[in-house]
Design an enzyme around this catalytic site. Structure first.
Site, PDB file in Angstrom:
ATOM      1  NE  ARG A 224      -4.321  -1.272   0.049  1.00  0.00           N
ATOM      2  CZ  ARG A 224      -4.511  -2.243  -0.842  1.00  0.00           C
ATOM      3  NH1 ARG A 224      -3.565  -2.514  -1.735  1.00  0.00           N
ATOM      4  NH2 ARG A 224      -5.625  -2.939  -0.870  1.00  0.00           N
ATOM      5  CG  HIS A 272      -3.638  -0.979  -7.104  1.00  0.00           C
ATOM      6  ND1 HIS A 272      -4.069  -0.329  -5.985  1.00  0.00           N
ATOM      7  CD2 HIS A 272      -3.685  -2.304  -6.785  1.00  0.00           C
ATOM      8  CE1 HIS A 272      -4.373  -1.206  -5.039  1.00  0.00           C
ATOM      9  NE2 HIS A 272      -4.142  -2.414  -5.506  1.00  0.00           N
TER      10      HIS A 272
HETATM   11  P1  NAP Z   1      -2.066 -10.901   5.190  1.00  0.00           P
HETATM   12  O1  NAP Z   1      -2.131 -12.350   4.882  1.00  0.00           O
HETATM   13  O2  NAP Z   1      -3.028 -10.330   6.168  1.00  0.00           O
HETATM   14  O3  NAP Z   1      -0.557 -10.621   5.694  1.00  0.00           O
HETATM   15  C1  NAP Z   1      -0.169  -9.422   6.251  1.00  0.00           C
HETATM   16  C2  NAP Z   1       1.237  -9.590   6.795  1.00  0.00           C
HETATM   17  O4  NAP Z   1       1.666  -8.329   7.336  1.00  0.00           O
HETATM   18  C3  NAP Z   1       1.303 -10.596   7.955  1.00  0.00           C
HETATM   19  O5  NAP Z   1       2.506 -11.318   7.916  1.00  0.00           O
HETATM   20  C4  NAP Z   1       1.279  -9.674   9.181  1.00  0.00           C
HETATM   21  O6  NAP Z   1       1.894 -10.206  10.330  1.00  0.00           O
HETATM   22  C5  NAP Z   1       2.086  -8.499   8.676  1.00  0.00           C
HETATM   23  N1  NAP Z   1       1.802  -7.314   9.475  1.00  0.00           N
HETATM   24  C6  NAP Z   1       0.630  -6.677   9.651  1.00  0.00           C
HETATM   25  N2  NAP Z   1       0.779  -5.635  10.485  1.00  0.00           N
HETATM   26  C7  NAP Z   1       2.076  -5.632  10.855  1.00  0.00           C
HETATM   27  C8  NAP Z   1       2.865  -4.821  11.719  1.00  0.00           C
HETATM   28  N3  NAP Z   1       2.320  -3.785  12.369  1.00  0.00           N
HETATM   29  N4  NAP Z   1       4.164  -5.124  11.860  1.00  0.00           N
HETATM   30  C9  NAP Z   1       4.718  -6.169  11.210  1.00  0.00           C
HETATM   31  N5  NAP Z   1       4.039  -6.986  10.387  1.00  0.00           N
HETATM   32  C10 NAP Z   1       2.740  -6.706  10.209  1.00  0.00           C
HETATM   33  O7  NAP Z   1      -2.185 -10.032   3.885  1.00  0.00           O
HETATM   34  P2  NAP Z   1      -1.845 -10.455   2.373  1.00  0.00           P
HETATM   35  O8  NAP Z   1      -2.952 -11.223   1.792  1.00  0.00           O
HETATM   36  O9  NAP Z   1      -0.473 -11.030   2.357  1.00  0.00           O
HETATM   37  O10 NAP Z   1      -1.852  -9.016   1.672  1.00  0.00           O
HETATM   38  C11 NAP Z   1      -0.919  -8.003   2.059  1.00  0.00           C
HETATM   39  C12 NAP Z   1      -1.320  -6.688   1.432  1.00  0.00           C
HETATM   40  O11 NAP Z   1      -1.024  -6.696   0.038  1.00  0.00           O
HETATM   41  C13 NAP Z   1      -2.808  -6.350   1.459  1.00  0.00           C
HETATM   42  O12 NAP Z   1      -3.200  -5.850   2.720  1.00  0.00           O
HETATM   43  C14 NAP Z   1      -2.916  -5.305   0.377  1.00  0.00           C
HETATM   44  O13 NAP Z   1      -2.658  -4.041   0.969  1.00  0.00           O
HETATM   45  C15 NAP Z   1      -1.785  -5.659  -0.576  1.00  0.00           C
HETATM   46  N6  NAP Z   1      -2.269  -6.136  -1.895  1.00  0.00           N
HETATM   47  C16 NAP Z   1      -1.899  -5.443  -2.996  1.00  0.00           C
HETATM   48  C17 NAP Z   1      -2.292  -5.883  -4.262  1.00  0.00           C
HETATM   49  C18 NAP Z   1      -1.851  -5.155  -5.501  1.00  0.00           C
HETATM   50  O14 NAP Z   1      -2.298  -5.475  -6.599  1.00  0.00           O
HETATM   51  N7  NAP Z   1      -0.960  -4.207  -5.409  1.00  0.00           N
HETATM   52  C19 NAP Z   1      -3.083  -7.026  -4.387  1.00  0.00           C
HETATM   53  C20 NAP Z   1      -3.449  -7.709  -3.242  1.00  0.00           C
HETATM   54  C21 NAP Z   1      -3.023  -7.249  -1.987  1.00  0.00           C
HETATM   55  P3  NAP Z   1       1.320 -11.530  11.051  1.00  0.00           P
HETATM   56  O15 NAP Z   1       1.751 -12.666  10.123  1.00  0.00           O
HETATM   57  O16 NAP Z   1       2.010 -11.563  12.344  1.00  0.00           O
HETATM   58  O17 NAP Z   1      -0.171 -11.355  11.101  1.00  0.00           O
END
Ligand code: NAP
Length: 309
Positions: A224, A272
């Site tokens: 993000r 994006h």
């Molecule tokens: P997810 O499964 O919820 O994983 C989030 C990761 O971030 C987890 O490892 C979490 O830690 C870690 N995290 C969250 N808050 C944190 C903090 N304060 N300090 C350290 N680590 C932290 O999410 P995901 O499915 O991988 O997706 C990640 C992000 O990618 C989405 O939220 C979205 O913003 C982005 N995204 C972008 C696109 C694009 O096309 N550009 C597409 C899809 C998603 P824990 O493992 O300890 O919970």
């Protein structure tokens, strides 16, 4: 009959109507899927945060809101939403993200631009290092971050991952906490950001943390826009401390024409498109969650409303 409201931008209906109906049929679910219902008749909402549904109060019998997006920052704080909220974890989206991240890391790792842009008769015979000599850090070891970390490790890069809670994963050095972040950044010849946007992650990559990264490092951010302090990044790019940033996400999207990222020689803007939810695989995930709701099993991929993701 289970009433499922499809509440997204109208353009998505064309993409999702058939895959969803097929997935419901395969799962043996008797579903009436529509884009309009009387709110009190709705059992589940398949949802995108940019849909016109913003007040969930009238959806009195709705058992769950099933988000079509991985990121939930635009719905997680909605105080009218008292039903369980599931976010999208879609194998198709994960594959797309791995391909995007590995591709963009490889571009910078191999120095491809030098040869793509430099068709000028100059014989630049600098051989790129092997992946084993380029350290990559992935911030966020969730569904997407972990898959990307594993994809990069599979290419031979030494990969460090950082998450809120301590993780362990084969072939990845897993870190957490403030000290873990400092280590993860100090060893990041390449940095990939796959954290969600929450109050705790906003401006995480600020001036001080950029300075902890090795000189000449590059950044790929499909997470993000708010994860990075834009002014601090531009300053680090101007001094050459950060060699390049490939940015897929921004505070304001579409990125305004006058934004300095567009014209910066060390920035690649992608609109994006790193990955998106794929209708066929996502429909299967939605059908499974509705099946779970109907049989009293716990929903998959529930959002932790306190943590914000
Ligand atoms: P997810 O499964 O919820 O994983 C989030 C990761 O971030 C987890 O490892 C979490 O830690 C870690 N995290 C969250 N808050 C944190 C903090 N304060 N300090 C350290 N680590 C932290 O999410 P995901 O499915 O991988 O997706 C990640 C992000 O990618 C989405 O939220 C979205 O913003 C982005 N995204 C972008 C696109 C694009 O096309 N550009 C597409 C899809 C998603 P824990 O493992 O300890 O919970």
């Amino acid at each position: 009959m289970i009433n499922v409201l499809f509440a997204t931008l109208p353009v998505r209906w064309e993409q999702y109507e058939t895959p969803l109906k097929e997935a419901f049929e395969t799962a043996g679910l008797d579903v009436d899927l529509r884009t309009k219902f009387a709110p009190e008749e709705v059992d589940y909402i398949v949802y995108a945060p940019n849909s016109e549904v913003q007040d969930f109060t009238p959806y009195t019998r709705c058992k769950a809101v099933l988000n079509l997006w991985a990121g939930v920052e635009n719905v997680v704080g909605n105080t009218t939403l008292t039903q369980p909220l599931a976010r999208m974890v879609d194998p198709g989206m994960t594959r797309g993200m791995v391909e995007f991240v590995v591709g963009h890391v490889m571009r910078h790792h191999l120095g491809m631009d030098l040869h793509i842009k430099g068709q000028d008769g100059v014989w630049r015979d600098h051989v790129p290092p092997l992946a084993q000599d380029r350290r990559v850090t992935v911030l966020g070891l969730g569904e997407l971050g972990l898959a990307c970390a594993q994809g990069l490790a599979g290419m031979g890069f030494p990969v460090t991952g950082w998450s809120r809670r301590q993780k362990s994963a084969n072939g990845i050095t897993c870190l957490s906490g403030d000290n873990g972040l400092a280590t993860a950044l100090s060893t990041a010849d390449a940095l990939v950001l796959l954290l969600p946007k929450t109050p705790a992650t906003e401006n995480l990559l600020n001036h001080e943390r950029l300075a902890q990264m090795p000189k000449g490092a590059f950044i790929v951010n499909p997470g993000r826009g708010e994860l990075i302090d834009d002014a601090a990044l531009l300053a680090a790019l101007d001094t050459g401390h950060i060699a390049h940033a490939t940015l897929d996400v921004f505070r304001n999207e579409p990125l305004p024409k006058e934004n300095p990222f567009w014209a910066h020689p060390s920035v690649t803007v992608t609109p994006h498109i790193a990955s998106e939810t794929r209708a066929r695989t996502a429909s299967q995930v939605i059908a499974e969650n509705i099946q779970r709701g109907e049989t009293g099993a716990p929903f998959l991929h529930l959002v932790d409303r306190t943590a914000g993701y």
